[in-house]
Design a protein around this motif. Sequence first.
Motif, PDB file in Angstrom:
ATOM      1  N   GLY A  42      51.539  46.104  -9.078  1.00 39.44           N
ATOM      2  CA  GLY A  42      50.527  45.386  -9.840  1.00 39.44           C
ATOM      3  C   GLY A  42      49.221  46.150  -9.925  1.00 39.44           C
ATOM      4  N   PHE A  95      51.159  40.994 -10.059  1.00 38.22           N
ATOM      5  CA  PHE A  95      49.971  41.094  -9.204  1.00 38.22           C
ATOM      6  C   PHE A  95      50.080  40.288  -7.901  1.00 38.22           C
ATOM      7  CE2 PHE A  95      45.464  39.885  -8.240  1.00 38.22           C
ATOM      8  CZ  PHE A  95      45.053  41.142  -7.834  1.00 38.22           C
ATOM      9  N   LYS A  96      50.525  39.036  -7.978  1.00 39.74           N
ATOM     10  CA  LYS A  96      50.515  38.169  -6.796  1.00 39.74           C
ATOM     11  C   LYS A  96      51.917  37.885  -6.261  1.00 39.74           C
ATOM     12  CE  LYS A  96      47.100  35.378  -6.346  1.00 39.74           C
ATOM     13  NZ  LYS A  96      46.169  34.235  -6.384  1.00 39.74           N
ATOM     14  N   MET A 131      44.254  41.479  -0.447  1.00 35.42           N
ATOM     15  CA  MET A 131      45.371  40.538  -0.380  1.00 35.42           C
ATOM     16  C   MET A 131      46.558  41.150   0.362  1.00 35.42           C
ATOM     17  SD  MET A 131      47.033  38.502  -3.616  1.00 35.42           S
ATOM     18  CE  MET A 131      47.330  40.044  -4.509  1.00 35.42           C
ATOM     19  N   ALA A 132      46.868  42.397   0.063  1.00 37.55           N
ATOM     20  CA  ALA A 132      47.970  43.078   0.749  1.00 37.55           C
ATOM     21  C   ALA A 132      47.665  43.247   2.231  1.00 37.55           C
ATOM     22  CB  ALA A 132      48.218  44.440   0.101  1.00 37.55           C
ATOM     23  N   THR A 191      55.944  41.960   2.150  1.00 37.23           N
ATOM     24  CA  THR A 191      55.106  41.259   1.175  1.00 37.23           C
ATOM     25  C   THR A 191      53.808  42.027   0.910  1.00 37.23           C
ATOM     26  OG1 THR A 191      53.968  39.890   2.839  1.00 37.23           O
ATOM     27  CG2 THR A 191      56.029  39.024   1.907  1.00 37.23           C
ATOM     28  N   GLU A 244      52.059  37.659  -2.344  1.00 38.61           N
ATOM     29  CA  GLU A 244      51.452  36.414  -1.887  1.00 38.61           C
ATOM     30  C   GLU A 244      52.403  35.239  -2.070  1.00 38.61           C
ATOM     31  OE1 GLU A 244      47.089  34.683  -2.611  1.00 38.61           O
ATOM     32  OE2 GLU A 244      48.431  34.288  -4.293  1.00 38.61           O
ATOM     33  N   LYS A 285      55.889  34.872  -9.205  1.00 38.99           N
ATOM     34  CA  LYS A 285      55.670  34.253  -7.902  1.00 38.99           C
ATOM     35  C   LYS A 285      56.832  33.382  -7.460  1.00 38.99           C
ATOM     36  CE  LYS A 285      51.663  32.281  -7.400  1.00 38.99           C
ATOM     37  NZ  LYS A 285      50.464  31.493  -7.737  1.00 38.99           N
ATOM     38  N   SER A 342      41.241  36.787  -5.359  1.00 41.96           N
ATOM     39  CA  SER A 342      42.242  37.255  -6.322  1.00 41.96           C
ATOM     40  C   SER A 342      42.522  36.206  -7.385  1.00 41.96           C
ATOM     41  CB  SER A 342      43.534  37.639  -5.602  1.00 41.96           C
ATOM     42  OG  SER A 342      44.114  36.535  -4.946  1.00 41.96           O
ATOM     43  N   VAL A 376      52.282  44.435  -3.565  1.00 48.60           N
ATOM     44  CA  VAL A 376      51.119  44.424  -4.453  1.00 48.60           C
ATOM     45  C   VAL A 376      50.932  45.762  -5.176  1.00 48.60           C
ATOM     46  CG1 VAL A 376      49.360  45.255  -2.838  1.00 48.60           C
ATOM     47  CG2 VAL A 376      48.718  43.615  -4.599  1.00 48.60           C
ATOM     48  N   GLY A 378      43.118  42.650  -4.824  1.00 47.72           N
ATOM     49  CA  GLY A 378      44.509  43.049  -4.638  1.00 47.72           C
ATOM     50  C   GLY A 378      44.719  43.834  -3.358  1.00 47.72           C
TER      51      GLY A 378
END
Length: 445
Positions: free
Chosen positions: A426, A264-265, A328-329, A419, A268, A394, A362, A423, A325
Amino acid sequence: MSLPGFVNAYHDRRLLSIFLFGISSGFPFVMIGSVMSAWLSDEGLSRASIGLFGIIFNVYAFNFLWSPLLDRIRPPALGQRRGWILAMQLFIITCCLVMSRLDVNAELFTMALLGLLIAIFSSTQDIAIDAYRIDVIADNEKDKLSAASSLATAGWWTGYGGLGALPFVIADMPGWEWSDIYLLLAAIMAVISVFTLLAKEPDIDREAVEKQAYLRYQKAAGGKQGHTAMVAWLGVTLIEPFREFFQRSGVRLALSILLFIFLFKLGEAFLGRMSIVFYKEVGFTNTDIGYYSKLLNWWVTIVFSIIGGMMNIRYGIYRGLMVAGIAMASSNLMFAWIAEVGPNKMLFAATIIVDGFTSAWSTVAMVAFISLMCNRAFSASQYALMASLSVAGKNTLAAGSGWIVDAMNGNWSLFFILTALMVIPGLLFLRSLKHDISRAENASA
């Protein structure tokens, strides 16, 4: 749920302890993360070498291996959770004091070793802190679970971002060296440890569950009495937490949960590992990094951690994870914008605000999700298993982030676009877990 309902979810003295423990959990990342990266960068180490130092974070990916000990071994003072927390805090303080006396160029291996020890002690502290948060919130307090997750996140960022800003601001002052900064870090950690003494130890009765499991392993072991007792103790301590998780969830669902957490992360993490190096290469000063990346991000994260917790309470953990999510992307693309524009402080501030929002939301959703999947009888072991997989995704892969930037000939824009795309896997796994998450939430209500 109405606004008063949201407020009531946060009106709980237990949440203050969770917030303070969050500070203690986040602060060690300053010691082995941003401050160490800045020190190594100022000493002239390459991007690849600094990225390689991130391997020490892999400890967080494997702390589930000794997490069962924190469920079974009770320290002589302060109780099972607080006793472990305080012991680890004291060890971290000692490592900082030793690190403050190092010459980086002459003692690089020693610095790496001390960083590794801090990671071990910090990751063990995290096991106890996460278990404390789960233990202190009852199974039927779903709203408090999201509230606790949001305050744990706000506390983590207070330790990492708020307190983490001080070293960067002070580093630009005359007469201060990075070695002096580690004395300051030790002093701050000593103050934090005082709050461990003031927290209330959660009262959890594990004896019934452990006794039933003990008898099962004792029967399976057979043989001599002493041998049987040892095998049974090891079985309950090392095997039962993980057996219970897979049995309760089912193998298919359990593996899907673990793969989602792993992926998922990921994007990040790649961004975060190179962020300090990126800021310095683009042209931001240590003071800029302290004020924007740390202090501003701190306040933004606290605000959006609370908002994220409220949204989880209102709309559920699945929607919170999905929205976070996607956001975040998207936020990673703003870093690509900075790479094109240069050290523009207004854009830097805007990027930090957006990134702080997505990171906070997140994280709150993920913490609540993992907590929801744990059995309180084995909270330390099961939370550590799932959280360590998130860290494995991560940090294990993100340790090569410096090499990726080098392979792209320092093309930071392309790196941050990459990056953002990380995501997607996930989110696909999350979509497959939608109905399982809803069932778990309804069962705990």
